[in-house]
Design an enzyme around this catalytic site. Structure first.
Site, PDB file in Angstrom:
ATOM      1  N   ARG A 184     -19.932  11.623 -28.813  1.00 36.42           N
ATOM      2  CA  ARG A 184     -20.474  12.976 -29.524  1.00 36.42           C
ATOM      3  C   ARG A 184     -21.705  13.552 -28.557  1.00 36.42           C
ATOM      4  NH1 ARG A 184     -25.885  10.877 -29.871  1.00 36.42           N
ATOM      5  NH2 ARG A 184     -27.501  11.680 -31.472  1.00 36.42           N
ATOM      6  N   GLU A 203     -11.569   5.993 -45.735  1.00 38.37           N
ATOM      7  CA  GLU A 203     -10.796   6.546 -44.833  1.00 38.37           C
ATOM      8  C   GLU A 203      -9.477   5.957 -44.857  1.00 38.37           C
ATOM      9  OE1 GLU A 203     -13.209   4.926 -44.534  1.00 38.37           O
ATOM     10  OE2 GLU A 203     -15.543   6.110 -43.214  1.00 38.37           O
ATOM     11  N   ASP A 251     -27.308   5.174 -33.002  1.00 38.85           N
ATOM     12  CA  ASP A 251     -26.827   4.792 -33.859  1.00 38.85           C
ATOM     13  C   ASP A 251     -26.768   2.778 -33.923  1.00 38.85           C
ATOM     14  OD1 ASP A 251     -26.803   7.059 -36.402  1.00 38.85           O
ATOM     15  OD2 ASP A 251     -24.707   7.597 -35.696  1.00 38.85           O
TER      16      ASP A 251
END
Lengths: 318, 289
Positions: free
Chosen positions: A171, A62, A121
């Site tokens: 999400r 990143e 997650d």
């Protein structure tokens, strides 16, 4: 639920980003996209299929992605970087600070899976500090749209805005209620419902939660003014001050830490210009955990009932 | 085309500029600035093709990025001597209201600077982005970037080193200032860089080496590097330099990495460097507007 904003379906805000990117790619050939191994999650395959030469897969790197974006922007491109919010901000803060913000680069940092609603997650990925990190950077625009339609509109709008932008979305599948053809004006809040007892300023997924809360509050006789604050920086100070001058109190609602988010920006504004009772609906100095998105919102104090409770408290403090 | 003697004479003047800027500012980084003076002189006065009117996008011109931004007094001298701004502005180095920030920045609009640098490890990525944009635009000019060697300890450098060959970036020449020194001491003591040529080669780069304080070696190697462009691989030049090159008491040590010479030391240093092009007039009140 709220007049003029009927729920018309359910889709993730990240789908709005992907579809918006495809459209803006069509409109402007200076738009390029970069991704750090999360093409599927960011929903950008249609852009890649249509403009393969304008897409750069950077892999799980990143920091390098932010630097390459800065270089592309220097040459006049309009780079959209895509990865999770956690890796779009905290992981690469210094790269954004020096190579993008301080250097005035026209980079659009597009961040999915923000906040608790990333879900199962868990807390490693559930960044709740990103708005604060990004709004502190001089010259950075911070946008947190509320549904599919608004995310798509925002994605298209930021390409026409010169300067670094942090676009934050999420999400889970989420109700769609903003009109498809809405104009998206950076820095201009949207008055979704006028009211007289309390101003509710909501951003991101919390706009829908606030809509649900307004329904409850109105049934209790509390008249709510609901404002959709899609842009946290620059904040629509005029609209907020005008509303709070009328209602006399306010609630902010966001999927973020209390410290450093929308609540902090509004508190600063009101403290300086229009002191009024204010309640902040946000995660309070804690990390999240694995779980279903909506259940996590309830557990960490950013659910529908939390917004309603905060509104009652604000009204009682007047 | 500049002659070898002209380039050497420019580099000598640039070294004087470096020492005087750092002295008047009473701070800054003379060591590697002196070490890289020959390279930047060669790039800006012989190798690169660019317009003196600064264009941020660098379209259809060669572009240079300085990743190890602490050697700003070198770059500022080069940019001034190349005509991007008045040499008198060097007087403002590290002062209030100056465009010549301690580390290079775009914020004040200094011509010649395209991205801020100083926080290490970022410039190679930016250069790759510029190189990719040039390729997209059908612009066949070259992107140059200089990094330090201590800077190679930053992880982002290796992310970038991996990505350039993957994307077949072949319009990019990276140069590493391999002086073997960093703030806390020799690289080998602080954090060994290992087998640098083998590392870059294994990442897929064309690797060249040169003596960065021998103008002939610098010119020949840069020309060789240019000849190797367009082969679907980036080029890196591992440039051996001496920190403090040109001033005997500043060489062979890391001690002058970030220390300004006092008046006596300045005099002693300048005595070793001929005033070839005329020193910039020191004017602390200089205002570029």
């Amino acid at each position: 639920m709220i007049d003029g904003f009927p729920v018309t379906g359910k889709k993730a805000t990240r789908n709005g980003f992907g579809d918006g990117l495809f459209e803006v790619g069509q409109q402007n050939d200076r738009v390029v996209a970069l991704c750090a191994d999360l093409v599927g999650s960011l929903k950008i395959q249609s852009f890649i299929d249509a403009y393969p030469e304008r897409f750069f897969q950077i892999g799980v790197a990143e920091a390098n992605m932010m630097g390459i974006a800065a270089g592309l922007a220097t040459a006049g491109k309009i780079p959209f970087t895509g990865t999770f919010a956690n890796f779009s901000t905290g992981r690469v803060y210094d790269q954004i600070r020096q190579s993008i913000a301080y250097s005035h680069k026209n980079v659009k940092i597009c961040a999915s899976h923000a906040g608790l609603t990333l879900g199962e997650d868990g807390a490693t990925h559930q960044i709740l500090e990103d708005i604060g990190l990004m709004k502190m950077l001089p010259g950075m625009t911070v946008i947190n749209p509320c549904d599919y339609n608004q995310t798509k509109a925002a994605t298209i709008a930021i390409a026409d805005h010169y300067g670094p932008v942090y676009l934050r979305f999420g999400r889970p599948g989420w109700p769609i209620f903003m009109p498809e053809d809405q104009p998206f004006e950076i820095g201009k809040g949207i008055l979704m419902k006028p009211g007289s007892d309390v101003t509710i300023l909501a951003t991101g997924h919390l706009v829908y939660k606030a809509m649900e809360a307004v329904e409850i509050l109105e049934s209790e006789g509390i008249s709510c003014e609901l404002i959709n604050i899609h842009t946290i920086k620059p904040l629509d100070e005029e609209l907020i001050l005008e509303s709070v001058s009328k209602t006399g109190c306010c609630v902010t609602a966001e999927e973020h830490q209390r410290l450093g988010g929308l609540g902090g920006s509004v508190a600063t504004l009101l403290g300086m210009k229009k002191p009024a009772p204010m309640e902040v609906v946000a995660v309070n100095d804690t990390f999240g955990e694995s779980g279903p998105p909506v259940d996590l919102m309830d557990k960490y104090g950013i659910g529908t009932e939390d917004v309603a409770k905060a509104a009652r408290a604000a009204v009682n403090r007047k | 085309m500049a002659s070898l003697a002209e380039l050497q004479s420019t580099a000598t003047q640039v070294r004087r500029d470096i020492l005087r800027q750092v002295h008047y500012a009473t701070c800054g980084h003379p060591g590697a600035s002196l070490g890289c003076a020959d390279l930047l002189t060669a790039l800006y006065f012989e190798i690169m093709s660019y317009t003196r009117t600064f264009h941020m996008d660098g379209a259809n011109e060669d572009v240079f990025f300085l990743s190890n931004g602490h050697i700003s007094p070198l770059w500022y001298s080069i940019l001034a001597r190349a005509g991007f701004f008045d040499i008198r502005e060097l007087s403002t180095f590290r002062q209030m209201n100056s465009r010549l920030q301690g580390h290079p920045a775009t914020h004040e609009g200094l011509p010649g600077v395209r991205v801020a640098s100083g926080s290490l490890g970022q410039g190679l990525s930016v250069a790759i982005g510029m190189a990719l944009a040039k390729r997209l635009n059908g612009d066949n000019k070259t992107v140059y970037v200089l990094t330090g060697d201590g800077e190679l300890q930053e992880g982002q450098i290796w992310e970038a080193a991996m990505s350039a060959p993957h994307h077949k970036v072949d319009n990019l020449i990276a140069i590493v200032d391999w002086n073997g020194q960093q703030i806390d001491g020799p690289n080998e003591k602080v954090m060994s860089l290992g087998d640098l040529p083998a590392k870059w080669e294994s990442f897929g780069w064309i690797v060249l080496q040169m003596d960065g304080n021998d103008m002939t070696s610098v010119l020949n190697t840069l020309k060789q590097a240019k000849d190797m462009l367009g082969k679907e691989r980036p080029v890196v030049i591992l440039m051996k330099t001496e920190m403090g090159a040109g001033v005997d008491f500043m060489m062979g040590t890391h001690k002058w990495h970030g220390v300004a010479p006092n008046a006596e030391q300045l005099e002693q240093a300048l005595a070793q460097l001929e005033e070839t092009l005329g020193d910039y007039p020191y004017d602390p009140e200089y205002n570029q507007v």
